[in-house]
Design a protein around this motif. Structure first.
Motif, PDB file in Angstrom:
ATOM      1  N   PRO A  27       0.809  -1.225   0.000  1.00 35.59           N
ATOM      2  CA  PRO A  27       0.000   0.000   0.000  1.00 35.59           C
ATOM      3  C   PRO A  27       0.846   1.281   0.000  1.00 35.59           C
ATOM      4  O   PRO A  27       0.413   2.302  -0.506  1.00 35.59           O
ATOM      5  N   ASP A  28       2.044   1.193   0.553  1.00 34.36           N
ATOM      6  CA  ASP A  28       2.867   2.409   0.637  1.00 34.36           C
ATOM      7  C   ASP A  28       3.779   2.608  -0.574  1.00 34.36           C
ATOM      8  O   ASP A  28       4.562   3.558  -0.612  1.00 34.36           O
ATOM      9  N   THR A  29       3.715   1.696  -1.529  1.00 32.66           N
ATOM     10  CA  THR A  29       4.565   1.844  -2.716  1.00 32.66           C
ATOM     11  C   THR A  29       4.121   3.054  -3.525  1.00 32.66           C
ATOM     12  O   THR A  29       2.973   3.126  -3.964  1.00 32.66           O
ATOM     13  N   PRO A  30       5.008   4.032  -3.722  1.00 35.83           N
ATOM     14  CA  PRO A  30       4.632   5.187  -4.556  1.00 35.83           C
ATOM     15  C   PRO A  30       4.409   4.770  -6.009  1.00 35.83           C
ATOM     16  O   PRO A  30       5.070   3.851  -6.497  1.00 35.83           O
ATOM     17  N   SER A  37       7.606   4.376 -10.106  1.00 37.13           N
ATOM     18  CA  SER A  37       8.058   5.377 -11.077  1.00 37.13           C
ATOM     19  C   SER A  37       7.357   5.228 -12.427  1.00 37.13           C
ATOM     20  O   SER A  37       7.994   5.173 -13.477  1.00 37.13           O
ATOM     21  N   LEU A  38       6.041   5.157 -12.383  1.00 32.24           N
ATOM     22  CA  LEU A  38       5.299   5.005 -13.632  1.00 32.24           C
ATOM     23  C   LEU A  38       5.461   6.260 -14.487  1.00 32.24           C
ATOM     24  O   LEU A  38       5.337   7.375 -13.984  1.00 32.24           O
ATOM     25  N   ARG A  70      -0.728   9.073  -5.361  1.00 34.55           N
ATOM     26  CA  ARG A  70       0.481   9.130  -4.535  1.00 34.55           C
ATOM     27  C   ARG A  70       1.054   7.730  -4.319  1.00 34.55           C
ATOM     28  O   ARG A  70       2.202   7.469  -4.648  1.00 34.55           O
ATOM     29  N   THR A  71       0.236   6.836  -3.762  1.00 34.20           N
ATOM     30  CA  THR A  71       0.701   5.460  -3.532  1.00 34.20           C
ATOM     31  C   THR A  71      -0.358   4.483  -4.023  1.00 34.20           C
ATOM     32  O   THR A  71      -1.490   4.861  -4.335  1.00 34.20           O
ATOM     33  N   VAL A  72       0.024   3.216  -4.054  1.00 34.19           N
ATOM     34  CA  VAL A  72      -0.917   2.165  -4.434  1.00 34.19           C
ATOM     35  C   VAL A  72      -2.098   2.180  -3.462  1.00 34.19           C
ATOM     36  O   VAL A  72      -3.253   1.998  -3.846  1.00 34.19           O
ATOM     37  N   GLY A  73      -1.812   2.444  -2.167  1.00 34.46           N
ATOM     38  CA  GLY A  73      -2.858   2.479  -1.148  1.00 34.46           C
ATOM     39  C   GLY A  73      -3.848   3.626  -1.342  1.00 34.46           C
ATOM     40  O   GLY A  73      -5.056   3.430  -1.247  1.00 34.46           O
TER      41      GLY A  73
END
Lengths: 87, 476
Positions: A27-30, A37-38, A70-73
């Motif tokens: 969930p915290d992965t940007p 880094s998409l 912002r993040t996956v979460g």
């Protein structure tokens, strides 16, 4: 099929964006500017993949405004809110 | 010279809309005034004929104005991707001798300060090569006009056209085939950041007649689901270039919007080469352009007007391709050919030969003059003294319904000689023997791999890209 929003986002990242290693995504992965880094191309693929997964219409500017990218979460929470009739 | 093309349109179509951006229409007369003001501002900074200026902007009215303003002063414009890092930008600017960097919403930023360029080039475009550092491809004003002319003479835009210009201007496709060609035709150019759902809505709302996009953009529009599908009946021509258009994407798009895509094959070095529109159609009418898909895999249509395509044999000599139909490297002679790479004499000598460009693509011409791409041209494999093109054998394997991808190479056999080996990734049940039989039906005996191995996956890399280079059906 009732799977958690986060799992569905991760699945779309694997299938529509084509990320190979989705096991490490949390969930915290940007999403942008670090973490995954998409780039702009990948964000568009993600957008269409999420639309089809959730059956909603998404606008990238609205996503940015809601700070959903912002993040996956944060993205999963935004989509969950949309699915429950918010926005 | 492209600013001369704009001046002509301003004379003929002054009160007609030139640019549509964010609901705002700018007429040719207004565009001209804005360009002149921008020219004066650039001149005040010291931009003069021969100066190299780097333009790093997304497609916008501002980028159009700045580009024509710089050209109007006789400057050479280096076009850069807004996504590049400052380090990349610095490197490219230094190589090109750029004196100013022009970015959105900022005045000209002075750079190192090189002397005016000798070439008198109009534009410098980066070629995203498959390996090594990107090449800088220059065009003189005459070659830039020719780059527009080649496609114009094949499929013109008309003053009534409303062109959706989505491909980025920092590639040949967006620069010559979309931006300059549209404004030279007196048509209206619609500019908008690409978002699939929005783009589809814009086509209907603005009655877009010419849609120019990349296979990626067409794919995303085809994958988008609509509660009510936008009406694309105004579209008379949809062009795809930038990377190979697959039949899957073309069919999905046609199914969704009822529009058949014309696939344009070209390169940064040559400009447009071929397009899948029907021969002999009378194009100078504002009606739909007939573009059969040419159904067969790899077909990129017929050469554009004024472009000569030849297939070279293993020794690099031109073969009588129509008679033989043999595969070989695609060579192109066109008035739009660039003269060389800017600062790479060695690569220039390899690619620019006797007035032709060696594309590095492997292709063949059929008796009907249609060009087929089979993959990237690679050195021939030597099997018992006979030359075999690995890409030709791979293309044959890929035509088998069960095969996803294939890689052909030569390996030293136990006896000491070279033998042909194929690694094959299959989607369905198939045996090496069946694949051997398939190859034997379509290829000369010595081209049939001795050893065909089924492997679980040939994909590699984070994005699952295949290591086998696909046909390079890209207009820069």
């Amino acid at each position: 099929m009732g799977s958690a929003p986060l799992d569905r986002v991760v699945r779309v990242l694997g299938e529509a964006v084509g990320l190979a290693d989705t096991a490490a995504i949390g969930p915290d992965t940007p999403l942008v500017g670090g973490g995954l880094s998409l780039d702009s191309v990948a964000v568009l693929e993600l957008l269409v993949g999420l639309e089809n997964e959730w059956g909603v219409e998404l606008d990238p500017d609205a996503l940015l405004e809601a700070d959903a990218l912002r993040t996956v979460g944060t993205l999963a929470a935004y989509l969950d809110g949309r699915a429950k009739g918010g926005a | 010279m492209p600013s001369g093309l704009l001046a002509r349109s301003v004379e003929l179509f002054a009160s007609r809309p030139a640019i549509l951006e964010g609901g705002r229409r700018v007429t040719y007369a207004e565009l001209w005034d804005t360009v002149q003001a921008s020219s004066r501002a650039l001149a005040a900074c010291g931009v003069e004929p021969g100066s190299v200026v780097a333009l790093q902007m997304a497609n916008s009215l501002e980028s159009v104005v700045t580009l024509f303003a710089a050209r109007g002063l006789g400057a050479t414009v280096l076009l850069l991707d807004p996504a590049l890092t400052p380090e990349d930008v610095g490197r490219h600017c230094e190589r090109a001798g750029a004196r100013w960097l022009l970015r959105e919403g900022a005045g000209p930023e002075p750079l190192g300060g090189a002397t005016p360029h000798e070439g008198g080039y109009a534009f410098l475009v980066l070629s995203s090569g498959t390996a090594g550092r990107p090449k800088i491809v220059p065009r003189t004003p005459e070659q830039a006009v020719a780059a527009v002319r080649v496609l114009h003479d094949t499929v013109p835009y008309l003053p009534e056209d409303r062109v959706f210009g989505i491909p980025p201007f920092f590639h040949n496709y967006g620069l010559y085939d979309v931006l300059v060609k549209t404004l030279a035709s007196g048509a209206m150019l619609c500019l908008e950041r690409f978002v699939p759902r929005r783009a589809a809505a814009t086509v209907e709302r603005e009655g877009i007649t010419v849609l120019a996009a990349t296979p990626f953009m067409y794919r995303l529009m085809a994958e988008t689901r609509f509660a009510r599908r936008p009406d694309f009946s105004s579209v008379r021509l949809a062009i795809s270039a930038g990377s190979p258009l697959t039949a899957t994407v073309a069919q999905a798009f046609e199914q969704q919007f009822g529009v058949r895509i014309a696939s344009l094959y070209g390169s940064t070095e040559t400009g447009p080469i071929a397009i899948t529109v029907e021969k002999g159609t009378f194009y100078f009418s504002p009606r739909k352009v007939d573009c059969p898909l040419f159904c067969e895999p790899g077909c990129v249509g017929r050469p554009c007007k004024g472009v000569e395509v030849a297939i070279l044999d293993a020794e690099g000599h031109r073969q009588d391709a129509c008679a033989t139909g043999e595969a070989g490297q695609v060579a192109v002679r066109s008035p739009a050919n660039a003269p060389c790479y800017l600062d790479d004499a060695e690569a220039s000598a390899r690619v620019f030969q006797r007035g032709a460009v060696l594309t590095g693509d492997l292709g063949r011409l059929d008796a009907d003059g249609r060009l087929f791409l089979l993959g990237r041209h690679r050195p021939m494999l030597d099997v018992a003294g006979k030359k075999v093109s690995p890409a030709e054998v791979e293309a044959c394997l890929r035509e088998h319904p069960a095969v996803v991808s294939a890689l052909v190479r030569s390996e030293r056999a136990a006896g000491g000689g070279e033998r042909l080996v194929a690694l094959v990734e299959a989607a369905g049940p198939v045996t090496p023997l069946e694949l051997r039989e398939h190859c034997a039906r379509h290829l000369a005996g010595f081209k049939v791999p001795r050893d065909i191995r089924l492997v679980p996956s040939l994909a590699c890399g984070a994005l699952g890209k295949s290591p086998i280079p696909p046909p390079n059906a890209s207009e820069g």
